[in-house]
Scaffold this active site. Structure first.
Site, PDB file in Angstrom:
ATOM      1  N   HIS A 131      43.985  44.474  41.820  1.00 37.89           N
ATOM      2  CA  HIS A 131      44.394  45.823  41.414  1.00 37.89           C
ATOM      3  C   HIS A 131      45.109  45.681  40.062  1.00 37.89           C
ATOM      4  O   HIS A 131      45.744  44.656  39.809  1.00 37.89           O
ATOM      5  CB  HIS A 131      45.356  46.348  42.484  1.00 37.89           C
ATOM      6  CG  HIS A 131      45.769  47.764  42.352  1.00 37.89           C
ATOM      7  ND1 HIS A 131      46.732  48.172  41.466  1.00 37.89           N
ATOM      8  CD2 HIS A 131      45.381  48.879  43.022  1.00 37.89           C
ATOM      9  CE1 HIS A 131      46.910  49.478  41.590  1.00 37.89           C
ATOM     10  NE2 HIS A 131      46.107  49.935  42.530  1.00 37.89           N
ATOM     11  N   ASP A 208      49.147  39.888  47.529  1.00 37.70           N
ATOM     12  CA  ASP A 208      49.247  41.349  47.449  1.00 37.70           C
ATOM     13  C   ASP A 208      48.656  41.900  48.750  1.00 37.70           C
ATOM     14  O   ASP A 208      47.436  41.924  48.931  1.00 37.70           O
ATOM     15  CB  ASP A 208      48.475  41.834  46.214  1.00 37.70           C
ATOM     16  CG  ASP A 208      48.423  43.362  46.126  1.00 37.70           C
ATOM     17  OD1 ASP A 208      48.863  44.036  47.089  1.00 37.70           O
ATOM     18  OD2 ASP A 208      47.930  43.873  45.100  1.00 37.70           O
ATOM     19  N   GLN A 211      46.615  46.290  50.927  1.00 39.56           N
ATOM     20  CA  GLN A 211      45.492  46.794  51.732  1.00 39.56           C
ATOM     21  C   GLN A 211      45.360  46.097  53.075  1.00 39.56           C
ATOM     22  O   GLN A 211      44.455  46.417  53.850  1.00 39.56           O
ATOM     23  CB  GLN A 211      44.167  46.656  50.951  1.00 39.56           C
ATOM     24  CG  GLN A 211      44.079  47.516  49.724  1.00 39.56           C
ATOM     25  CD  GLN A 211      44.143  49.014  50.015  1.00 39.56           C
ATOM     26  OE1 GLN A 211      43.992  49.461  51.163  1.00 39.56           O
ATOM     27  NE2 GLN A 211      44.382  49.797  48.984  1.00 39.56           N
ATOM     28  N   LYS A 234      51.020  53.170  52.262  1.00 38.75           N
ATOM     29  CA  LYS A 234      49.666  52.826  52.721  1.00 38.75           C
ATOM     30  C   LYS A 234      49.668  52.390  54.178  1.00 38.75           C
ATOM     31  O   LYS A 234      48.643  52.026  54.731  1.00 38.75           O
ATOM     32  CB  LYS A 234      49.060  51.746  51.818  1.00 38.75           C
ATOM     33  CG  LYS A 234      48.774  52.257  50.416  1.00 38.75           C
ATOM     34  CD  LYS A 234      48.083  51.244  49.533  1.00 38.75           C
ATOM     35  CE  LYS A 234      47.884  51.835  48.144  1.00 38.75           C
ATOM     36  NZ  LYS A 234      47.239  50.896  47.213  1.00 38.75           N
ATOM     37  N   CYS A 372      41.530  51.589  39.942  1.00 37.39           N
ATOM     38  CA  CYS A 372      42.506  50.623  39.399  1.00 37.39           C
ATOM     39  C   CYS A 372      41.957  49.202  39.455  1.00 37.39           C
ATOM     40  O   CYS A 372      42.677  48.244  39.737  1.00 37.39           O
ATOM     41  CB  CYS A 372      43.852  50.686  40.128  1.00 37.39           C
ATOM     42  SG  CYS A 372      44.704  52.234  39.943  1.00 37.39           S
TER      43      CYS A 372
HETATM   44  C1  LIG Z   1      47.602  50.471  46.057  1.00 36.60           C
HETATM   45  C2  LIG Z   1      47.583  49.072  45.652  1.00 36.60           C
HETATM   46  C3  LIG Z   1      48.533  48.562  44.774  1.00 36.60           C
HETATM   47  C4  LIG Z   1      49.585  49.438  44.131  1.00 36.60           C
HETATM   48  O1  LIG Z   1      50.382  50.038  45.096  1.00 36.60           O
HETATM   49  P1  LIG Z   1      51.419  51.199  44.687  1.00 36.60           P
HETATM   50  O2  LIG Z   1      51.850  51.727  46.003  1.00 36.60           O
HETATM   51  O3  LIG Z   1      50.642  52.207  43.893  1.00 36.60           O
HETATM   52  O4  LIG Z   1      52.516  50.575  43.918  1.00 36.60           O
HETATM   53  C5  LIG Z   1      48.486  47.230  44.479  1.00 36.60           C
HETATM   54  N1  LIG Z   1      47.565  46.421  45.002  1.00 36.60           N
HETATM   55  C6  LIG Z   1      46.624  46.866  45.868  1.00 36.60           C
HETATM   56  C7  LIG Z   1      45.640  45.919  46.437  1.00 36.60           C
HETATM   57  C8  LIG Z   1      46.607  48.215  46.203  1.00 36.60           C
HETATM   58  O5  LIG Z   1      45.679  48.659  47.040  1.00 36.60           O
END
Ligand SMILES: *Cc1c(COP(=O)(O)O)cnc(C)c1O
Length: 417
Positions: A131, A208, A211, A234, A372
């Protein structure tokens, strides 16, 4: 027999959970198909009530007052930290930092590492699946310090090349920053292998988990990663909440990213001694209600359980893929070995944005564009995709409506040519 009964109970649970989310009970939202969960998820009653109750009944600042209202607020807030610690199975609550979200968590980490850990000539490895929020902060510090940023690419299926990764790790490599699950094509990365590979060479790893955290159990101790980040919104929690897990051994080595009150041991006119704990990364009055809400969201997910969530989401994903594959001209982006409920596709000759607008008119919420993930889209030679992403409240009726409206879009747009 018992296991069948359990299965039935789980299934019943998950089918019923849609009514826990008030948005689906609004009369105008009858037939709302919400397939944009990779962008953000809807909130259950429990989360909304927790926030309202706090403001209506218990509100005050934390870590300051000595009266019951404040002591109680502090206790609830620190309980949220312990709840989140247990949820990702961290060893200590001192490893859980509260942030605004994944983006802030990665920026915070990039700043802290650039302040006293990384230097000119070092290398950072990331993947083409990242992302933007796990690319740009590293580009910024790479430019500032003269660090080399190395990208690992995927094959056309969307799987990263582990052998290449192993070749790229050298004595200058200081960090691997990798997404657990691709937010646009659904690849579940083999992060266990990546972390093992990195640990053999003494390289730090950031995962990260934006997801993954709402869709599968996470155990940061078993993973043995150094850093893990996710966003509350999320995983059915409020916006403006996020978590940065920092393995305890790193907590005291890093300097704070922002400074101010509530993070210090002592301040004199000559200088400041910071607190030893994660408090040093959390100056100022935080998003108290938000983290109580996030804790309630985690309770909600725990009540349903990941066994039921994963089974349900896997069944839905398989069904969607099957239905899309029988939809004549569709091109699904990537075909990863291990995939989550995030599916990107295109209909030849139809711009994803046109499809997105028309689907929106029929109350179908999907994301369109580059998600993104511009470098990934360029790598896969795509201008963008239509992305559908599922959560625990989606059901088979959503799939039927989605496929029906998609056929309508295709018919409408191909007749206009
Ligand atoms: C949504 C997302 C982000 C960013 O998250 P925010 O809540 O917008 O700060 C970063 N990495 C991944 C894989 C995402 O799906």
């Amino acid at each position: 027999m018992l296991s069948t009964q359990n299965e039935i109970r789980n299934k019943v649970n998950i089918e019923n959970c849609r009514k826990d989310f008030p948005i689906f009970n609004v009369p105008d939202n009858e037939n709302l198909v919400y397939f944009d969960n990779a962008s953000t998820t809807q909130k259950p009653h429990k989360v909304i009530e927790t926030i309202t109750d706090f403001y209506c009944q218990n509100y005050s600042n934390i870590h300051r007052g000595l009266y019951p209202l404040s002591l109680n607020a502090t206790e609830q807030y620190e309980h949220a930290r312990i709840n989140i610690q247990q949820f990702i199975h961290a060893k200590s609550n001192n490893e859980i930092l509260f942030t605004k979200g994944t983006t802030e968590a990665i920026n915070l980490l990039a700043f802290c590492l650039s302040d006293n850990h990384l230097k000119k000539g070092d290398e950072i490895i990331i993947t083409i699946l990242e992302h933007h929020s796990n690319i740009v902060p590293w580009q910024v510090i790479a430019n500032k310090l003269g660090i080399k940023l190395v990208f690992i690419y995927t094959n056309s299926d969307g799987d990263i090349d582990l052998e290449k990764l192993s070749e790229y790790i050298n004595n200058s490599t200081k960090l691997i920053a990798i997404t657990h699950i691709s937010n646009s094509i659904g690849t579940i990365n083999p992060i266990e292998d990546v972390i093992q590979m990195a640990k053999r060479k003494n390289v730090l790893v950031l995962v990260d988990g934006a997801q993954s955290v709402g869709h599968m159990p996470i155990d940061v101790q078993k993973l043995n990663c150094d850093f893990f980040v996710f966003s509350g919104h999320k995983i059915y929690g409020p916006t403006g909440t996020g978590v940065l897990y920092i393995k305890e051994e790193h907590v005291e080595k890093l300097n704070p990213y922002q400074t101010g009150g509530n993070q210090i041991k002592t301040v004199t006119t000559h200088g400041t001694v910071y607190a030893d704990s994660t408090a040093k990364f959390e100056p100022g009055t935080p998003n108290i209600s938000g983290f109580l809400g996030l804790s309630a969201a985690i309770d909600y997910v725990n009540t349903i359980g990941f066994d039921a969530i994963m089974e349900h989401e896997n069944d839905l994903t398989k069904t969607i893929l099957k239905r899309l594959n029988t939809f004549p001209p569709i091109l699904i982006a990537g075909n990863p070995k291990n995939r989550s409920g995030i599916i990107s596709f295109n209909i030849p000759g139809i711009h994803p944005m046109d499809a997105g607008i028309l689907l929106g008119q029929k109350n179908i919420c999907v994301r369109t564009g580059v998600h993104c993930n511009e470098p990934l889209m360029t790598h896969l030679k795509l201008d963008g995709t239509i992305r559908l992403s599922i959560a625990l409240y989606n059901n088979y009726n959503d799939i039927d409506l989605f496929i029906e409206k998609l056929a309508w879009v295709q018919d409408l747009l191909s007749r206009q040519k």
